[in-house]
Scaffold this active site. Structure first.
Site, mmCIF file in Angstrom:
data_model
loop_
_atom_site.group_PDB
_atom_site.id
_atom_site.type_symbol
_atom_site.label_atom_id
_atom_site.label_comp_id
_atom_site.label_asym_id
_atom_site.label_seq_id
_atom_site.Cartn_x
_atom_site.Cartn_y
_atom_site.Cartn_z
ATOM 1 N N GLY A 116 6.181 -2.507 3.381
ATOM 2 C CA GLY A 116 5.787 -3.029 4.693
ATOM 3 C C GLY A 116 6.163 -4.496 4.828
ATOM 4 O O GLY A 116 7.044 -5.000 4.113
ATOM 5 N N GLN A 165 -6.408 8.609 5.114
ATOM 6 C CA GLN A 165 -5.250 8.550 6.012
ATOM 7 C C GLN A 165 -3.952 8.278 5.267
ATOM 8 O O GLN A 165 -2.865 8.481 5.791
ATOM 9 C CB GLN A 165 -5.451 7.434 7.056
ATOM 10 C CG GLN A 165 -6.530 7.766 8.056
ATOM 11 C CD GLN A 165 -7.094 6.522 8.730
ATOM 12 O OE1 GLN A 165 -6.739 6.200 9.843
ATOM 13 N NE2 GLN A 165 -7.981 5.825 8.052
ATOM 14 N N ARG A 166 -4.063 7.760 4.044
ATOM 15 C CA ARG A 166 -2.851 7.434 3.288
ATOM 16 C C ARG A 166 -2.542 8.478 2.214
ATOM 17 O O ARG A 166 -1.503 8.393 1.555
ATOM 18 C CB ARG A 166 -3.005 6.067 2.608
ATOM 19 C CG ARG A 166 -3.116 4.917 3.558
ATOM 20 C CD ARG A 166 -2.363 3.712 3.088
ATOM 21 N NE ARG A 166 -2.579 3.344 1.725
ATOM 22 C CZ ARG A 166 -3.144 2.194 1.329
ATOM 23 N NH1 ARG A 166 -3.570 1.325 2.235
ATOM 24 N NH2 ARG A 166 -3.257 1.915 0.072
ATOM 25 N N GLY A 194 0.840 -1.206 0.000
ATOM 26 C CA GLY A 194 0.000 0.000 0.000
ATOM 27 C C GLY A 194 0.868 1.246 0.000
ATOM 28 O O GLY A 194 1.942 1.259 0.586
ATOM 29 N N GLY A 214 4.883 -7.340 3.872
ATOM 30 C CA GLY A 214 4.849 -8.191 2.679
ATOM 31 C C GLY A 214 6.066 -7.957 1.802
ATOM 32 O O GLY A 214 6.780 -8.902 1.425
ATOM 33 N N ARG A 265 -24.576 14.333 20.042
ATOM 34 C CA ARG A 265 -24.499 12.991 19.459
ATOM 35 C C ARG A 265 -23.258 12.232 19.937
ATOM 36 O O ARG A 265 -22.321 12.816 20.471
ATOM 37 C CB ARG A 265 -24.371 13.098 17.935
ATOM 38 C CG ARG A 265 -25.679 13.326 17.248
ATOM 39 C CD ARG A 265 -25.430 13.542 15.767
ATOM 40 N NE ARG A 265 -26.690 13.612 15.059
ATOM 41 C CZ ARG A 265 -26.833 14.152 13.864
ATOM 42 N NH1 ARG A 265 -25.806 14.685 13.242
ATOM 43 N NH2 ARG A 265 -28.012 14.164 13.277
ATOM 44 N N ASP A 318 0.589 1.995 9.562
ATOM 45 C CA ASP A 318 0.132 1.246 10.739
ATOM 46 C C ASP A 318 1.134 1.298 11.897
ATOM 47 O O ASP A 318 0.773 1.028 13.040
ATOM 48 C CB ASP A 318 -0.120 -0.223 10.376
ATOM 49 C CG ASP A 318 -1.099 -0.371 9.230
ATOM 50 O OD1 ASP A 318 -1.890 0.563 9.017
ATOM 51 O OD2 ASP A 318 -1.071 -1.410 8.543
ATOM 52 N N MET A 360 -7.637 3.353 10.354
ATOM 53 C CA MET A 360 -6.954 2.158 9.837
ATOM 54 C C MET A 360 -5.947 1.656 10.874
ATOM 55 O O MET A 360 -5.927 2.154 12.005
ATOM 56 C CB MET A 360 -6.244 2.492 8.531
ATOM 57 C CG MET A 360 -7.164 2.543 7.330
ATOM 58 S SD MET A 360 -6.197 2.838 5.830
ATOM 59 C CE MET A 360 -7.384 2.373 4.576
#
Ligand code: F6P
Length: 373
Positions: free
Chosen positions: A113, A285-286, A10, A115, A173, A138, A180
């Protein structure tokens, strides 16, 4: 000397800053630099570009990766047509190695990362001179104190918490923000603390429905008619499972998480007469430009990767320990996940300022914040 760079898995803010850091440092030494397109896919398919100073000039500020990436291209189990097939993954690692040889590449810098670093390690075991650079929003790699991309994701998540406060307060509320982070709760924890979230739910502290409800009720009893809940996508109930949103075949981790925040909303609305709204922050977020911290870290990582190559210290990953760049072996880098310790100082500090982690049974047993009685 000729080196190659690839970005895998990613994307995240700071990738371009590393590409720039590696390229500029290498060019300065008189080396040649090439970049493989779309991660390991470009290595297998032999698609690459030459990187000159003008190609990396001005990219430190840009999010994403100018080289492109792939989260399914694995030279050892290739599933992408026409060279591989989704039903029958092919081992094309020999092709990857011969492509490097054909081009005369002396060393490969793999930025990614878990992987990507796993595949980099396997290529190293096959005799390729590899150096890894850790990337992930992450922040869950155990061999480094921090990964680049995390700070930028944290900024986005914290801004979201800030913005939700005003609307939550106006409507009385419960606003639930889902971040993530996969199986680690770093983004939720730090954004929750920085944004003053009332309840933070992380995978490392499984939640109990009754404790989440009790925390919202307790705030209401003090006249606080709104609550902000920051929930990590990997959060799960004490006696339950993580919420999976989809399965991506061919990816290093097949599962994509997401949707737990809707379960939290249901828990609360069933028991309390209050309106809940959910915001799943997702890939925002990315995206976008890296923070100054990530640009700084990425530049240091890039320069350090070139230093490792120069010293022929292959099979290593650059890492950041005690505020300095250093390195670890790729075997040490890809083993364990770095997850939050429930008794860490930052969790205790959050509890001390009144934050609920949705599990009073567990948090009651934790020690006090050091020094407080
Ligand atoms: O590992 C980075 C990450 O953004 C995780 O936080 C998230 O769970 C996952 O990747 C999303 O993956 P994809 O981009 O394939 O949807």
């Amino acid at each position: 000397m000729k080196i190659a760079i690839l970005t895998g898995g990613g994307d995240c803010p700071g990738l371009n800053a590393v590409v720039r850091g590696v390229t500029k440092s290498a060019l300065k030494k008189g080396w040649e630099v090439i970049g493989y397109k779309d991660g390991f896919r470009g290595l297998v398919e032999d698609r690459h570009v030459k990187l000159e100073d003008r190609d990396v000039s001005g990219i430190i500020i840009r999010g994403g990766t100018i080289l492109g990436t792939s989260n399914t291209a694995n030279p050892f189990a290739y599933t992408i047509a026409p060279l591989g097939s989704p039903d029958k993954p092919k081992d094309l690692s020999s092709l990857a190695v011969s492509n490097l040889k054909k081009l005369g590449v002396d060393a490969l810098v793999a930025i990614g990362g878990d992987g990507t670093l796993n595949m980099a390690k396997k290529l190293y075991d096959r005799g390729v001179a590899v150096v890894g650079v850790p990337k992930t929003i992450d922040n869950d790699l155990s061999a480094t104190d921090v990964t680049f991309g995390f700070d930028s994701a944290l900024k986005v998540a914290t801004e979201a918490v800030d913005k939700l406060h005003t609307t939550a307060e106006s409507h009385h509320r419960v606003m639930i923000l889902e971040t993530m982070g996969r199986y680690a709760g770093w983004i939720a924890l730090r954004a929750g603390i920085a944004g003053g979230g009332d309840i933070i739910l992380i995978p490392e502290i499984p939640y109990r429905a009754e404790d989440i409800v009790a925390a919202v009720r307790e705030r209401r009893s003090r006249g606080k008619n709104f609550s902000i809940i920051v929930v990590a996508e990997g959060a799960k109930p004490e006696k339950g499972e993580i919420t999976v949103s989809k399965v991506v075949n061919g990816s290093h981790d097949l599962l994509r998480l997401g949707g737990v925040s809707y379960k939290i909303a249901e828990i609360i609305e069933k028991r309390i007469n209050v309106e809940c709204r959910v915001v799943v922050l997702g890939h925002l977020q990315r995206g976008g430009e890296p923070t100054p911290f990530d640009r700084w870290l990425s530049t240091g990582f890039g320069a350090h990767a070139v230093e490792l190559i120069e010293k022929r210290r292959f099979g290593r990953m650059v890492s950041f320990k005690n505020f300095a760049c250093t390195s670890v072996t790729l075997s040490d880098a890809v083993g364990a996940l770095r997850r939050i310790k429930p008794d860490s100082q930052e969790v205790l500090a959050a509890i001390q300022v009144g934050t609920s982690f949705g599990n009073s049974r567990l948090t009651r047993k934790l020690p006090q914040f050091p020094g407080s009685q």
